[in-house]
Design a protein around this motif. Structure first.
Motif, short mmCIF file in Angstrom:
data_model
loop_
_atom_site.label_atom_id
_atom_site.label_comp_id
_atom_site.label_asym_id
_atom_site.label_seq_id
_atom_site.Cartn_x
_atom_site.Cartn_y
_atom_site.Cartn_z
N ASN A 156 -9.95 4.07 8.15
CA ASN A 156 -8.71 3.87 7.39
C ASN A 156 -7.50 4.21 8.58
O ASN A 156 -7.96 4.52 9.82
CB ASN A 156 -8.44 4.95 6.57
CG ASN A 156 -9.15 4.81 5.20
OD1 ASN A 156 -8.93 3.75 4.29
ND2 ASN A 156 -10.17 5.74 4.90
N TYR A 158 -3.28 4.95 9.35
CA TYR A 158 -1.79 5.17 8.79
C TYR A 158 -0.97 5.15 9.89
O TYR A 158 -1.09 5.73 11.17
CB TYR A 158 -1.93 6.68 8.23
CG TYR A 158 -0.38 7.03 7.96
CD1 TYR A 158 0.29 6.57 6.61
CD2 TYR A 158 0.53 7.70 8.74
CE1 TYR A 158 1.63 6.90 6.28
CE2 TYR A 158 1.75 8.02 8.38
CZ TYR A 158 2.44 7.45 6.88
OH TYR A 158 3.78 7.73 6.94
N LEU A 201 -5.75 8.31 4.12
CA LEU A 201 -4.61 8.03 4.87
C LEU A 201 -3.78 7.12 4.13
O LEU A 201 -3.43 6.02 4.64
CB LEU A 201 -4.87 7.71 6.31
CG LEU A 201 -5.76 8.56 7.09
CD1 LEU A 201 -6.29 7.89 8.61
CD2 LEU A 201 -4.88 9.89 7.46
N LYS A 202 -3.45 7.19 2.96
CA LYS A 202 -2.47 6.34 2.44
C LYS A 202 -1.27 7.29 2.05
O LYS A 202 -1.05 8.47 1.48
CB LYS A 202 -3.02 6.14 1.07
CG LYS A 202 -4.26 5.29 1.22
CD LYS A 202 -4.91 4.73 -0.11
CE LYS A 202 -5.98 3.89 0.24
NZ LYS A 202 -6.66 3.29 -1.22
N ALA A 203 0.10 6.70 2.34
CA ALA A 203 1.33 7.38 2.16
C ALA A 203 1.36 7.69 0.59
O ALA A 203 2.16 8.58 0.07
CB ALA A 203 2.33 6.30 2.46
#
Length: 388
Positions: A156, A158, A201-203
């Motif tokens: 992942n 970000y 790791l996602k907004a």
């Protein structure tokens, strides 16, 4: 019989006390175009020694960090060290930083003969692992990346953004506990922020805490999170914030102490100053007028109540339990080169460096396992003695 039980319990307690102060410290040092990894051993707050570099085939500027390697055979993971050679590039066709893996018990030879390529990571990263160690997080430039420790594939990523066109945001701090916390320095219009990620790791699965502009580093302290910035140190606790320290020079490194205070480093125009903020009471300068150089400044808690400091190419130790008394300084001649980074040779959780959750070296899992076996054996003897 009661007296015998007390004796055996005393042995158990003594064994536990002895076991919690056995972790060593590793470091990297650079000489010219070459670098290596070395070991510093200490059995007490006054007994600190080094035998110099154990491995000297790394490239200049290499850094070292601890992590847990996932091991499904025992479910607990294995303590490892990663030696990262930065690749400074803005060309995304280049593969990324290179890494070698070491066992803390053998710093002479890496476990991988060919370097691991950390896809997408360029420059000197901030590194933090997880417990029991399925993933390793590396932050550099404006991005944080998650790698699987089984094969170091990129899982992942970000990338920080801002409402301003220039300059680009830059990751300045990284802490991993039950969540992933990333300190991001952004242009003035956007404002600096700590992003908190819940596992991915996602907004969309994150929250944010605003921080003072010019953020440089962060660490966990007893009252919350301490954020070092260009004009001092800010304390974040829940939804509140306060200015613990106000300075005229940037604070570039920070690490908690054994109480509710912290150590920090100011970078002046011609010197570094290491200072101690004690329990929200006062600030004491430990030393100053250390010549500024290009090497990294790093603070870390070590065993035996020692503070380890990489500064001006040396590694210095101070006794936190004895009014920050100076214990030892290892110069470049002692270390085999100019010091660049330090890390725990063994750790019980996330990275012990300034990128970790609290700059602390923990107890070795191997030591805990042995102590539990010792306790079990002594308990068996107690039961037999009771029956006799």
């Amino acid at each position: 019989m009661k007296s015998m039980k007390k004796i055996f319990l005393s042995f158990i307690f003594l064994g536990l006390l002895c076991g919690v102060s056995s972790a060593d410290v590793v470091y990297t040092a650079t000489t010219g175009a070459n670098a290596g990894i070395g070991l510093i051993k200490f059995s007490s707050s006054l007994d600190v020694t080094t035998s110099g570099l154990q491995y000297s085939q790394a490239a200049a500027g290499s850094i070292v960090a601890p992590y847990w390697e996932n091991n499904t055979s025992n479910g607990n993971g294995n303590s490892k060290l990663i030696l990262v050679t930065p690749v400074e590039s803005t060309d995304t066709t280049i593969s990324g930083d290179q890494a070698y893996i070491f066992s803390p018990s053998n710093l002479n030879t890496p476990e991988n003969s060919a370097p691991i390529i950390l896809t997408g990571t360029y420059g000197v990263p901030i590194i933090s692992g997880t417990n029991p160690g399925a993933y390793l997080y590396l932050a550099s430039n404006s991005a944080i990346r998650e790698y699987a420790t089984a094969n170091f594939t990129l899982r992942n990523i970000y990338t920080a953004t801002s409402s301003d066109s220039l300059p680009n945001p830059e990751v300045k701090g990284l802490m991993v506990d039950s969540r992933i916390h990333v300190l991001i320095q952004r242009p003035t219009g956007s404002g600096d922020v700590i992003m908190h990620f819940d596992g991915q790791l996602k907004a969309s699965g994150s929250t944010a805490t605003n921080t003072t502009t010019g953020s440089q580093a962060m660490c966990s302290i007893s009252s919350g999170t301490a954020v070092a910035h260009n004009k001092g140190v800010q304390i974040l606790s829940g939804s509140t914030s306060s200015d613990a320290v106000t300075t005229s020079d940037p604070v570039i490194a920070i690490c908690r102490d054994t109480g509710s205070g912290f150590y920090y480093v100011e970078k002046g125009s011609s010197n570094f100053s290491l200072k101690h903020y004690k329990d929200k009471d006062n600030t004491t300068t430990i030393f100053s007028d250390v010549s500024v150089d290009t090497n990294r400044v790093q603070l870390m808690q070590a065993d035996n109540n020692l503070l380890a400091v990489v500064i001006a190419g040396s590694i210095r130790f101070y006794n936190m339990a004895n009014n920050d008394a100076h214990v030892k300084t290892f110069s470049s001649s002692n270390l085999g080169g100019s010091a660049v980074s330090i890390a725990a040779a063994t750790t019980s959780g996330s990275n012990g460096s300034s990128g970790g959750s609290g700059c602390q070296v923990g107890v070795r899992r191997e030591d805990l396992g042995g102590l539990m076996l010792l306790a079990l054996a002594l308990f068996t003897l107690i039961k037999k003695a009771q029956k006799a």
